[in-house]
Design a protein around this motif. Structure first.
Motif, mmCIF file in Angstrom:
data_model
loop_
_atom_site.group_PDB
_atom_site.id
_atom_site.type_symbol
_atom_site.label_atom_id
_atom_site.label_comp_id
_atom_site.label_asym_id
_atom_site.label_seq_id
_atom_site.Cartn_x
_atom_site.Cartn_y
_atom_site.Cartn_z
ATOM 1 N N ALA A 147 21.372 -6.567 79.051
ATOM 2 C CA ALA A 147 20.892 -6.393 80.419
ATOM 3 C C ALA A 147 19.382 -6.546 80.419
ATOM 4 C CB ALA A 147 21.290 -5.024 80.964
ATOM 5 N N VAL A 148 18.868 -7.331 81.367
ATOM 6 C CA VAL A 148 17.445 -7.660 81.431
ATOM 7 C C VAL A 148 16.961 -7.510 82.861
ATOM 8 C CG1 VAL A 148 15.725 -9.466 81.038
ATOM 9 C CG2 VAL A 148 17.696 -9.294 79.522
ATOM 10 N N LEU A 149 15.759 -6.961 83.016
ATOM 11 C CA LEU A 149 15.142 -6.873 84.339
ATOM 12 C C LEU A 149 14.285 -8.111 84.566
ATOM 13 C CD1 LEU A 149 13.986 -3.156 84.765
ATOM 14 C CD2 LEU A 149 15.851 -4.339 85.939
ATOM 15 N N LEU A 150 14.564 -8.839 85.638
ATOM 16 C CA LEU A 150 13.808 -10.033 85.997
ATOM 17 C C LEU A 150 12.940 -9.744 87.203
ATOM 18 C CD1 LEU A 150 16.726 -12.635 85.799
ATOM 19 C CD2 LEU A 150 15.162 -11.986 83.977
ATOM 20 N N HIS A 151 11.759 -10.354 87.242
ATOM 21 C CA HIS A 151 10.903 -10.204 88.413
ATOM 22 C C HIS A 151 11.344 -11.202 89.476
ATOM 23 C CE1 HIS A 151 7.185 -10.076 90.870
ATOM 24 N NE2 HIS A 151 7.137 -8.844 90.434
ATOM 25 N N ASN A 152 11.366 -10.775 90.735
ATOM 26 C CA ASN A 152 11.883 -11.618 91.812
ATOM 27 C C ASN A 152 11.116 -12.925 91.959
ATOM 28 O OD1 ASN A 152 13.803 -9.699 92.362
ATOM 29 N ND2 ASN A 152 12.668 -8.765 94.033
ATOM 30 N N THR A 153 9.824 -12.912 91.653
ATOM 31 C CA THR A 153 9.027 -14.132 91.799
ATOM 32 C C THR A 153 8.850 -14.880 90.482
ATOM 33 O OG1 THR A 153 6.960 -12.934 91.385
ATOM 34 C CG2 THR A 153 7.723 -13.062 93.670
ATOM 35 N N ASN A 154 9.385 -14.303 89.384
ATOM 36 C CA ASN A 154 9.234 -14.888 88.043
ATOM 37 C C ASN A 154 7.775 -14.995 87.602
ATOM 38 O OD1 ASN A 154 12.021 -15.232 87.618
ATOM 39 N ND2 ASN A 154 12.007 -17.145 88.782
ATOM 40 N N LYS A 155 6.893 -14.208 88.232
ATOM 41 C CA LYS A 155 5.491 -14.211 87.818
ATOM 42 C C LYS A 155 5.292 -13.399 86.543
ATOM 43 C CE LYS A 155 3.427 -14.743 92.416
ATOM 44 N NZ LYS A 155 2.549 -14.118 93.431
ATOM 45 N N TYR A 156 6.197 -12.466 86.304
ATOM 46 C CA TYR A 156 6.082 -11.602 85.140
ATOM 47 C C TYR A 156 7.269 -11.808 84.211
ATOM 48 C CZ TYR A 156 2.667 -9.362 88.168
ATOM 49 O OH TYR A 156 1.608 -9.120 89.002
ATOM 50 N N ALA A 157 7.074 -11.479 82.951
ATOM 51 C CA ALA A 157 8.107 -11.705 81.941
ATOM 52 C C ALA A 157 9.317 -10.805 82.179
ATOM 53 C CB ALA A 157 7.533 -11.445 80.549
ATOM 54 N N SER A 158 10.467 -11.236 81.672
ATOM 55 C CA SER A 158 11.676 -10.432 81.757
ATOM 56 C C SER A 158 11.572 -9.250 80.793
ATOM 57 C CB SER A 158 12.903 -11.284 81.432
ATOM 58 O OG SER A 158 12.772 -11.860 80.141
ATOM 59 N N ILE A 159 12.202 -8.135 81.155
ATOM 60 C CA ILE A 159 12.123 -6.908 80.358
ATOM 61 C C ILE A 159 13.530 -6.503 79.922
ATOM 62 C CG2 ILE A 159 11.304 -4.539 80.290
ATOM 63 C CD1 ILE A 159 9.107 -6.580 80.862
ATOM 64 N N PRO A 160 13.862 -6.594 78.630
ATOM 65 C CA PRO A 160 15.191 -6.160 78.167
ATOM 66 C C PRO A 160 15.313 -4.650 78.224
ATOM 67 C CG PRO A 160 13.827 -6.783 76.300
ATOM 68 C CD PRO A 160 13.036 -7.130 77.533
ATOM 69 N N ILE A 161 16.407 -4.151 78.784
ATOM 70 C CA ILE A 161 16.587 -2.698 78.874
ATOM 71 C C ILE A 161 17.894 -2.234 78.231
ATOM 72 C CG2 ILE A 161 15.164 -2.472 80.941
ATOM 73 C CD1 ILE A 161 17.727 -2.296 82.578
ATOM 74 N N ALA A 162 18.746 -3.152 77.789
ATOM 75 C CA ALA A 162 19.976 -2.761 77.087
ATOM 76 C C ALA A 162 20.484 -3.948 76.281
ATOM 77 C CB ALA A 162 21.046 -2.294 78.075
ATOM 78 N N HIS A 163 21.033 -3.625 75.103
ATOM 79 C CA HIS A 163 21.553 -4.688 74.244
ATOM 80 C C HIS A 163 22.563 -4.116 73.264
ATOM 81 C CE1 HIS A 163 21.527 -7.509 70.744
ATOM 82 N NE2 HIS A 163 21.607 -8.383 71.725
ATOM 83 N N SER A 164 23.627 -4.873 73.020
ATOM 84 C CA SER A 164 24.631 -4.466 72.047
ATOM 85 C C SER A 164 25.206 -5.704 71.373
ATOM 86 C CB SER A 164 25.759 -3.677 72.718
ATOM 87 O OG SER A 164 26.797 -3.405 71.794
#
Length: 336
Positions: A103-120
């Protein structure tokens, strides 16, 4: 006297050169052997760059399956210092495969990098895994908009997987009623997702209004139906065989192309010359929809462009797939 590199200057040089780990270590070791580094400069400094983020993550275990989650999203954002964190400026992307779930948090405008918040690497793409993931990251507290492929969205909606009769989570579109696919636009809306009705087997994990339809997967699905409608004896199909000679016959027959391959075909001026009149009309209308609706730009006349594409695909005898159905009946609900 030669001016020596400080730790910060060495880090900047490695980043600007775009060196991989091995290249960065080789460069730093060479500079150190020639006494060109300040005292205390660490050759393997990059190996500790994630230490400041570790405190925001923890590993949990569920029936021998491990999941790494972010336990403090606001704190992680503050440490990264991308911008002031606002829930409505981010969307949650969930992706899964046979090997991993993330699961990754994406910025709506893609101006900022994606942030991973969960992984398995042990969880599989199942309803139970999705429920554990959402509970672990406290989704009910943040209520992000969610994007993902249609398989993941179906699981989140609690729907039965596979080729079921009622695939759509927005309406009661009958995927087996092929006679009315290109004629009937008014399929009954789903008033609720009740267990036991219309291929719903589990309670929905998210509100359907929080789901964003995936333009990229829609594009892949349209390309697939276009290719599957071609005959192997068609000049157009033979052109694809020669252009993508590295593809297996099975993948080519099923129209399995990725994003870069589709962009390559859209830019190929020679490809349309191999088509019949009907095929060219369908391809040109598909190209218009990609450029004016499924990309970064939405034209004011997108409904007309979609209607033309659906009409041309119907004349080409393409099957109405789940992804084509979303364009045909739910084009207003795609994100801008």
């Amino acid at each position: 006297m030669v001016r020596k590199f400080t730790q910060a200057e060495l880090n900047d040089l490695i980043r600007d050169l775009g060196l991989a780990k091995d290249g960065a270590e080789y460069l730093a070791s060479t500079l150190k052997s020639r006494n060109m580094l300040e005292k205390g400069t660490n050759v393997s400094y990059y190996r500790t760059r994630n230490d400041s983020f570790k405190r925001f993550f923890e590993e949990k275990e569920f029936d021998d399956e491990k999941l790494v989650i972010c336990k403090n999203v606001e704190g992680l954002m503050g440490e990264i210092k991308t911008n002031i964190y606002k829930t409505n400026e981010r969307r949650l992307s969930i992706d899964s495969s046979k090997r991993s779930l993330k699961a990754v948090l994406l910025h709506n405008t893609n101006k900022y990098a994606s942030i991973p918040i969960a992984h398995s690497t042990t969880m599989h793409e199942t309803y139970e895994s999705m429920k554990i993931l959402l509970d672990s990251i406290k989704y009910d507290e943040y209520k992000w908009m969610i994007c993902g492929d249609l398989k993941v969205l179906g699981m989140l909606m609690g729907q039965q997987s596979g080729f079921t009769k009622y695939l759509c989570f927005k309406c009661l579109w009958d995927c087996r009623d092929r006679k009315n696919h290109y004629t009937d636009h008014k399929w009954p809306e789903r008033n609720s997702l009740e267990i036991g009705n219309h291929n719903v087997i589990n309670s929905p994990l998210v509100d359907p209004k929080k789901v964003l339809l995936p333009p990229l997967h829609i594009k892949l699905g349209i390309m697939k139906q276009f290719v599957k409608a071609l005959n192997e004896s068609d000049e157009c199909y033979k052109y694809l065989e020669s252009k993508f000679s590295y593809k297996s016959d099975a993948k080519l027959k099923e129209g399995i192309f990725d994003g870069p391959e589709i962009r390559k075909m859209l830019k190929d001026d020679n490809f349309p010359t191999k088509m019949t009149v009907i095929q060219k009309a369908a391809w040109d209308s598909f190209k218009n929809v990609v450029e004016n609706f499924l990309g970064n730009r939405r034209s004011d006349d997108y409904k007309i462009l979609i209607s033309k594409m659906i009409k041309n695909f119907g004349e080409m005898k393409c099957n109405m797939s789940y992804k084509l159905h979303f364009l045909h009946n739910h084009s207003d609900e795609f994100p801008y």
